[in-house]
Design a protein around this motif. Structure first.
Motif, PDB file in Angstrom:
ATOM      1  N   SER A 196       0.857  -1.185   0.000  1.00 49.07           N
ATOM      2  CA  SER A 196       0.000   0.000   0.000  1.00 49.07           C
ATOM      3  C   SER A 196       0.897   1.240   0.000  1.00 49.07           C
ATOM      4  O   SER A 196       2.059   1.177  -0.384  1.00 49.07           O
ATOM      5  CB  SER A 196      -0.944  -0.034   1.207  1.00 49.07           C
ATOM      6  N   THR A 197       0.373   2.393   0.415  1.00 50.09           N
ATOM      7  CA  THR A 197       1.142   3.636   0.385  1.00 50.09           C
ATOM      8  C   THR A 197       2.364   3.529   1.295  1.00 50.09           C
ATOM      9  O   THR A 197       2.235   3.303   2.495  1.00 50.09           O
ATOM     10  CB  THR A 197       0.263   4.816   0.825  1.00 50.09           C
ATOM     11  N   GLU A 198       3.546   3.702   0.721  1.00 50.41           N
ATOM     12  CA  GLU A 198       4.805   3.534   1.448  1.00 50.41           C
ATOM     13  C   GLU A 198       5.348   4.877   1.940  1.00 50.41           C
ATOM     14  O   GLU A 198       5.214   5.902   1.272  1.00 50.41           O
ATOM     15  CB  GLU A 198       5.858   2.905   0.534  1.00 50.41           C
ATOM     16  N   PHE A 199       5.977   4.849   3.096  1.00 52.00           N
ATOM     17  CA  PHE A 199       6.723   6.011   3.563  1.00 52.00           C
ATOM     18  C   PHE A 199       7.884   5.505   4.410  1.00 52.00           C
ATOM     19  O   PHE A 199       7.866   4.385   4.930  1.00 52.00           O
ATOM     20  CB  PHE A 199       5.834   6.969   4.365  1.00 52.00           C
ATOM     21  N   GLY A 200       8.928   6.323   4.509  1.00 51.33           N
ATOM     22  CA  GLY A 200      10.059   5.922   5.317  1.00 51.33           C
ATOM     23  C   GLY A 200      11.396   6.278   4.709  1.00 51.33           C
ATOM     24  O   GLY A 200      11.470   6.956   3.675  1.00 51.33           O
ATOM     25  N   PRO A 201      12.497   5.850   5.323  1.00 49.53           N
ATOM     26  CA  PRO A 201      13.849   6.199   4.876  1.00 49.53           C
ATOM     27  C   PRO A 201      14.073   5.892   3.399  1.00 49.53           C
ATOM     28  O   PRO A 201      13.806   4.790   2.934  1.00 49.53           O
ATOM     29  CB  PRO A 201      14.736   5.310   5.758  1.00 49.53           C
ATOM     30  N   GLY A 202      14.560   6.890   2.667  1.00 53.84           N
ATOM     31  CA  GLY A 202      14.852   6.713   1.259  1.00 53.84           C
ATOM     32  C   GLY A 202      13.779   7.230   0.333  1.00 53.84           C
ATOM     33  O   GLY A 202      13.964   7.224  -0.887  1.00 53.84           O
ATOM     34  N   TYR A 203      12.655   7.709   0.882  1.00 56.92           N
ATOM     35  CA  TYR A 203      11.581   8.238   0.032  1.00 56.92           C
ATOM     36  C   TYR A 203      12.050   9.542  -0.601  1.00 56.92           C
ATOM     37  O   TYR A 203      12.548  10.431   0.097  1.00 56.92           O
ATOM     38  CB  TYR A 203      10.334   8.484   0.880  1.00 56.92           C
ATOM     39  N   THR A 204      11.909   9.655  -1.925  1.00 55.22           N
ATOM     40  CA  THR A 204      12.432  10.833  -2.619  1.00 55.22           C
ATOM     41  C   THR A 204      11.430  11.525  -3.536  1.00 55.22           C
ATOM     42  O   THR A 204      11.624  12.685  -3.888  1.00 55.22           O
ATOM     43  CB  THR A 204      13.654  10.456  -3.493  1.00 55.22           C
ATOM     44  N   HIS A 205      10.352  10.857  -3.951  1.00 57.70           N
ATOM     45  CA  HIS A 205       9.505  11.427  -5.002  1.00 57.70           C
ATOM     46  C   HIS A 205       8.618  12.567  -4.514  1.00 57.70           C
ATOM     47  O   HIS A 205       8.143  13.359  -5.312  1.00 57.70           O
ATOM     48  CB  HIS A 205       8.638  10.330  -5.631  1.00 57.70           C
ATOM     49  N   MET A 206       8.349  12.654  -3.242  1.00 55.15           N
ATOM     50  CA  MET A 206       7.580  13.739  -2.641  1.00 55.15           C
ATOM     51  C   MET A 206       6.163  13.865  -3.193  1.00 55.15           C
ATOM     52  O   MET A 206       5.600  14.948  -3.278  1.00 55.15           O
ATOM     53  CB  MET A 206       8.323  15.069  -2.799  1.00 55.15           C
ATOM     54  N   GLY A 207       5.574  12.730  -3.575  1.00 53.43           N
ATOM     55  CA  GLY A 207       4.181  12.745  -3.983  1.00 53.43           C
ATOM     56  C   GLY A 207       3.242  12.647  -2.795  1.00 53.43           C
ATOM     57  O   GLY A 207       2.075  13.023  -2.880  1.00 53.43           O
ATOM     58  N   SER A 208       3.747  12.132  -1.677  1.00 59.13           N
ATOM     59  CA  SER A 208       2.926  11.924  -0.493  1.00 59.13           C
ATOM     60  C   SER A 208       2.968  13.141   0.420  1.00 59.13           C
ATOM     61  O   SER A 208       4.041  13.551   0.873  1.00 59.13           O
ATOM     62  CB  SER A 208       3.434  10.696   0.278  1.00 59.13           C
ATOM     63  N   PRO A 209       1.809  13.753   0.731  1.00 60.91           N
ATOM     64  CA  PRO A 209       1.802  14.876   1.671  1.00 60.91           C
ATOM     65  C   PRO A 209       2.339  14.488   3.045  1.00 60.91           C
ATOM     66  O   PRO A 209       2.991  15.311   3.701  1.00 60.91           O
ATOM     67  CB  PRO A 209       0.324  15.265   1.748  1.00 60.91           C
ATOM     68  N   LEU A 210       2.091  13.258   3.492  1.00 61.78           N
ATOM     69  CA  LEU A 210       2.629  12.830   4.780  1.00 61.78           C
ATOM     70  C   LEU A 210       4.150  12.873   4.750  1.00 61.78           C
ATOM     71  O   LEU A 210       4.786  13.378   5.685  1.00 61.78           O
ATOM     72  CB  LEU A 210       2.147  11.415   5.120  1.00 61.78           C
ATOM     73  N   CYS A 211       4.753  12.353   3.678  1.00 59.48           N
ATOM     74  CA  CYS A 211       6.217  12.378   3.599  1.00 59.48           C
ATOM     75  C   CYS A 211       6.741  13.802   3.490  1.00 59.48           C
ATOM     76  O   CYS A 211       7.777  14.142   4.071  1.00 59.48           O
ATOM     77  CB  CYS A 211       6.690  11.549   2.408  1.00 59.48           C
ATOM     78  N   ARG A 212       6.025  14.648   2.753  1.00 67.26           N
ATOM     79  CA  ARG A 212       6.415  16.055   2.699  1.00 67.26           C
ATOM     80  C   ARG A 212       6.422  16.661   4.102  1.00 67.26           C
ATOM     81  O   ARG A 212       7.322  17.425   4.463  1.00 67.26           O
ATOM     82  CB  ARG A 212       5.447  16.833   1.813  1.00 67.26           C
ATOM     83  N   ALA A 213       5.409  16.327   4.882  1.00 62.89           N
ATOM     84  CA  ALA A 213       5.316  16.870   6.232  1.00 62.89           C
ATOM     85  C   ALA A 213       6.454  16.355   7.103  1.00 62.89           C
ATOM     86  O   ALA A 213       7.064  17.125   7.860  1.00 62.89           O
ATOM     87  CB  ALA A 213       3.964  16.497   6.845  1.00 62.89           C
ATOM     88  N   VAL A 214       6.775  15.067   7.001  1.00 62.10           N
ATOM     89  CA  VAL A 214       7.863  14.503   7.812  1.00 62.10           C
ATOM     90  C   VAL A 214       9.189  15.158   7.439  1.00 62.10           C
ATOM     91  O   VAL A 214       9.987  15.519   8.306  1.00 62.10           O
ATOM     92  CB  VAL A 214       7.937  12.977   7.626  1.00 62.10           C
ATOM     93  N   HIS A 215       9.436  15.326   6.151  1.00 59.78           N
ATOM     94  CA  HIS A 215      10.681  15.956   5.715  1.00 59.78           C
ATOM     95  C   HIS A 215      10.759  17.399   6.196  1.00 59.78           C
ATOM     96  O   HIS A 215      11.835  17.875   6.575  1.00 59.78           O
ATOM     97  CB  HIS A 215      10.798  15.895   4.188  1.00 59.78           C
TER      98      HIS A 215
END
Length: 363
Positions: A211-230
């Motif tokens: 399903s929707t992945e997040f975590g170390p190594g994520y680079t594409h920045m399509g996920s708002p959650l990952c954008r927020a974590v970064h």
């Protein structure tokens, strides 16, 4: 001698799985079309156990050469082209890579072949989203208003958020891979030539739908959650502007949250379990860490972890959906029952781990 090949080893899932296997002492080969500093940094402390092979998987000669130089007991096929390919012709690489790796694995006596697939195969379908769900020949959107990844259309109907071509490619690749676990079936008019032999090595194939992945190594920045974590980790202000398809980030967060979340380290450990367990009773498995699908709860968890998060993110929690989305049967229950896998992180633990990793790495 390396035991496991991970294709697409420079990607989010590939790199984390390579590290997870190497930490357990398993020698691994990862493929990447070309080396880069990010991959080198990710494996530097495990260089003795992880080998990088910069090859083009769409070229059969390069793939068969790779398999001839190693004796792999297992393959994890995580390579994909569709995320960046912008034409149907460019997407052909997905099929070339899959066929080349399957043919080489079958010919060289590989025991197990794991295909990394996606929840996207359920796009347009209603509940239950279980492993036993059967797909229509064409991508359709159910009458159900809660069909996965479907939105109200401009003329009163419904439209698919995900590209239909991406959905059909993923479904087709699953069918192709799973076919290699069965004897070759010839057409009724085909005639076996004198002396013709079929490969007797039947691959043990399984599919993991992530399903929707997040975590170390994520680079594409399509996920708002990952954008927020970064952003919280000090990697810049990534919460300004719009996201995928020009959507305001709160709206995009609300939409993406309908897909269950999986922390990539959990995904890596699931693939390790699937590769190492003696027998897999089923061919298809869903994967989810079981985290909340409420965007507001996800934002509030970040705000609890870091006192300055709210000031950095500048996003009103009231703009995010409060009620969790139903998972509609998409869970890792079958995987847990068959392999003993379970998520290693609670949601806030995963966020804390992710933030910590970002603060120690360039990206």
């Amino acid at each position: 001698m390396p035991e496991v090949l991970i294709t697409g080893g420079g990607g989010l899932v590939g790199l984390n799985t390579a590290r997870a296997l190497a930490i357990e002492g398993v020698p691994v080969v990862i493929t990447a079309r070309q080396g880069n500093d990010r991959i080198d940094r990710a494996i530097d402390d495990l260089r003795d156990l992880i080998t990088i092979e910069p090859i083009d998987l769409a070229r059969g000669s390069e793939v068969f050469d790779l398999f001839s130089r190693y004796r792999f007991r297992g393959v994890i096929h995580a390579a994909q082209a569709h995320q960046r390919a912008q034409t149907r012709a460019a997407n052909r690489a997905n099929y070339d890579m899959a066929f080349n790796c399957l043919e080489a694995a079958e010919a060289s006596g590989v025991n197990r072949f794991l295909l990394v697939s996606s929840i996207i195969v359920y796009a347009g379908l209603g509940a239950p989203l279980s492993e036993d769900k059967r797909f229509p020949v064409q991508v359709t959107i159910d009458e159900s208003p809660d069909a996965l990844f479907s939105l109200p259309g401009p003329e009163g109907g419904r439209q698919l958020l995900a590209p239909t071509f991406e959905v059909t490619v993923k479904r087709a690749l699953e069918g192709i891979a799973l076919d290699y676990a069965t004897p070759m079936q010839m057409g009724g008019s085909a005639k076996v030539r004198a002396g013709q032999k079929f490969n007797e090595n039947r691959l043990d194939v399984a599919v993991l739908r992530i399903s929707t992945e997040f975590g170390p190594g994520y680079t594409h920045m399509g996920s708002p959650l990952c954008r927020a974590v970064h952003t919280v980790a000090g990697k810049g202000d990534l919460m300004s502007g719009t996201g995928y398809m020009g959507m305001p980030l709160p709206d995009l967060w609300n939409l993406i949250a309908m897909s269950p979340l999986t922390y990539v380290r959990d995904t890596a450990n699931a693939l390790v379990r699937m590769m190492q367990i003696e027998a897999l009773p089923h061919r298809v498995y869903n994967l989810s860490s079981g985290f909340t699908t409420s965007p507001r709860e996800q934002l509030q968890a970040l705000n609890r972890l870091r006192p300055d998060a709210a000031a950095r993110l500048k996003i009103d929690p009231n703009a995010l959906r409060e009620e969790p989305y139903p998972t509609d049967g998409f869970s890792a229950d079958r995987l847990t029952e068959d392999t003993g896998w379970s998520p290693g992180y609670a949601f806030e633990e995963a966020l804390e781990d992710y933030i910590g990793w970002l603060q120690q790495h360039p990206w």
